[in-house]
Design a protein around this motif. Structure first.
Motif, PDB file in Angstrom:
ATOM      1  N   LEU A   1      10.127  55.625  34.998  1.00  0.00           N
ATOM      2  CA  LEU A   1       9.657  54.491  36.189  1.00  0.00           C
ATOM      3  C   LEU A   1       9.551  53.113  35.650  1.00  0.00           C
ATOM      4  N   ARG A   2       8.646  53.061  34.694  1.00  0.00           N
ATOM      5  CA  ARG A   2       8.451  51.895  33.947  1.00  0.00           C
ATOM      6  C   ARG A   2       9.831  51.166  33.437  1.00  0.00           C
ATOM      7  N   ALA A   3      10.467  51.923  32.978  1.00  0.00           N
ATOM      8  CA  ALA A   3      11.793  51.573  32.303  1.00  0.00           C
ATOM      9  C   ALA A   3      12.878  50.860  33.397  1.00  0.00           C
ATOM     10  N   SER A   4      12.352  51.457  34.704  1.00  0.00           N
ATOM     11  CA  SER A   4      13.304  50.656  35.784  1.00  0.00           C
ATOM     12  C   SER A   4      12.850  50.019  36.623  1.00  0.00           C
ATOM     13  N   LEU A   5      11.614  50.082  36.989  1.00  0.00           N
ATOM     14  CA  LEU A   5      10.901  49.016  37.590  1.00  0.00           C
ATOM     15  C   LEU A   5       9.608  48.200  37.374  1.00  0.00           C
ATOM     16  N   SER A   6       9.146  47.168  37.926  1.00  0.00           N
ATOM     17  CA  SER A   6       7.589  46.671  37.667  1.00  0.00           C
ATOM     18  C   SER A   6       6.841  47.571  38.475  1.00  0.00           C
ATOM     19  N   VAL A   7       5.979  48.122  37.829  1.00  0.00           N
ATOM     20  CA  VAL A   7       5.075  49.052  38.614  1.00  0.00           C
ATOM     21  C   VAL A   7       3.608  49.134  38.251  1.00  0.00           C
ATOM     22  N   GLU A   8       2.826  49.393  39.268  1.00  0.00           N
ATOM     23  CA  GLU A   8       1.523  49.815  38.884  1.00  0.00           C
ATOM     24  C   GLU A   8       1.289  51.031  39.507  1.00  0.00           C
ATOM     25  N   ILE A   9       0.781  51.952  38.579  1.00  0.00           N
ATOM     26  CA  ILE A   9       0.790  53.524  38.520  1.00  0.00           C
ATOM     27  C   ILE A   9      -0.701  53.847  38.827  1.00  0.00           C
ATOM     28  N   THR A  10      -0.837  54.835  40.016  1.00  0.00           N
ATOM     29  CA  THR A  10      -2.245  55.323  40.247  1.00  0.00           C
ATOM     30  C   THR A  10      -1.982  56.899  40.342  1.00  0.00           C
ATOM     31  N   VAL A  11      -2.626  57.554  39.419  1.00  0.00           N
ATOM     32  CA  VAL A  11      -2.359  59.089  39.358  1.00  0.00           C
ATOM     33  C   VAL A  11      -3.581  59.688  39.898  1.00  0.00           C
TER      34      VAL A  11
END
Length: 387
Positions: A33-43
């Motif tokens: 996901l990080r390699a494909s989009l600019s993201v902020e991830i909450t787990v």
């Protein structure tokens, strides 16, 4: 990715450091996901501190401790919610894992069901929950054909795409200096890795006394026949794999030639350790996946449909655990040992197609994310949440 939209993505599954297979899945999802989009991830994690320590994510929240209102508040800030991957949709825990999916639906947050397994799903209440939750999802992928059949049987009418396990894309990671020597795997004798699987809600039909004796007999045969060391690899060190590994060792005639791996490792580091194995015999799915990725020929003891389905994808014929006795297992090990180089090459030739299917999960996720509107009325959506 400068100037691109930053997506706020939530991920929920069986995360929090309990199982190396699940952590491998999350690590792969996050990396792609990080390699494909600019993201902020909450787990949504069982152990947020562990997740923040292990994974490249921005936030982790205590999913099993949160009230529904607290889950709503976290969900209201997301653009997209992912459930998965892994074997999380089964009778006794489907309700637990689907709570956040239901909240996301109520909040208008698009949901992707990501590379899950399903089953056993025999109770009507679990089937209804799964059916209602998944039919409202924007996208569903499963990691094996058997999971698709199970979900269709429950009444899921949404399109279900068969992909593969995200952990198939994991890369080995370096160990601390001198670690292989410390655990006795550097320039040592022939080593055979083994894995166990504790009984539980996701594996209700396992008879641990039966399989303990089965693996103990197999381990003694391996030691005597191949002059090997046997190393048990607990995939759930903090739960019961450690205890069940020691229980198998206690039934062996040659326990002095067996050990149980005790260190704490990342999934990638565990793969590096498994590269030292000449052969493997195991029950857990991700133990077998790690072996395949490292070119280690193996014999499996399929305790569940998800393991049997993985073997079918590799075109490896193996009888299910309930149809195996000590003699049959030993004969199977001996045959595959004699043909281990052929088995290694066979696995190597079948993996690329599975890995390409594993990449399809992220491709579909990125496509879904890019189709979303630029913004949601999050304040209005948050008002729907019962706090």
């Amino acid at each position: 990715m400068t100037g691109q939209r930053t997506y706020k993505v939530g991920i929920s599954g069986s995360y929090g450091g309990l199982n190396m297979g699940d952590e491998a899945i999350l690590q792969s999802i996050v990396a792609q996901l990080r390699a494909s989009l600019s993201v902020e991830i909450t787990v949504f994690s069982r152990n947020p501190e562990d997740t923040l320590r292990r994974q490249r994510v921005d936030e982790a929240v205590p999913v099993r401790e949160m009230t529904r209102g607290e889950a709503c508040r976290v969900m209201s800030g997301l653009d997209l919610f992912i459930l998965g991957g892994g074997g999380i949709l089964f009778d006794t825990e489907a309700e637990i894992f689907l709570r956040e999916v239901q909240v996301a639906h109520e909040m208008g947050v698009p949901v992707m069901i990501y590379a899950v397994s399903a089953g056993p799903l025999k109770t009507r209440s679990a089937q209804q929950l799964v059916r209602e939750a998944l039919n409202q999802a924007r996208l569903i992928t499963v990691r094996e054909r058997g999971a698709k059949r199970t979900l269709e049987h429950t009444g899921v009418e949404h399109e279900i795409i068969v992909t593969a396990d995200p952990a198939l894309l994991l890369e080995p990671e370096p160990l601390p200096e001198g670690e292989l020597g410390r655990i006795g795997l550097e320039d040592g004798p022939c080593v055979v890795g083994m894995s166990v699987r504790e009984p539980g809600p996701a594996a209700p039909d396992i008879d641990h006394d039966f399989y303990h004796a089965l693996l103990a007999d197999a381990a003694d045969f391996i030691i005597d026949r191949y002059d090997a060391q046997v190393v048990f690899v607990p995939m759930e060190q903090r739960v019961l794999d450690m205890q069940h590994s020691h229980a198998v060792v206690s039934k062996m005639l040659r326990p002095q030639r067996a050990s149980v791996l005790k260190g704490e490792y990342t999934p990638g580091q565990l793969m590096t350790i498994m590269k030292q194995f000449t052969f493997a015999v195991g029950m857990r799915l991700h133990f077998l996946i790690f072996a395949a990725l490292q070119g280690v020929p193996f014999v499996a003891l399929p305790y569940s449909a998800k393991v049997q389905d993985f073997l079918s994808e590799l075109h490896i014929e193996t009888p299910p655990l309930k149809l195996v006795n000590a003699g049959r297992l030993i004969a199977h090990i001996d045959h595959n040992w004699d043909h281990r180089e052929e088995l290694r090459e066979h696995i190597k030739s079948t993996l690329p197609e599975l890995q390409e299917r594993a990449r399809e999960n992220n491709r579909l996720l990125v496509e879904l994310a890019r189709s979303l509107p630029e913004s949601r009325d999050q304040d209005r959506q948050a008002q729907r949440c019962a706090i």
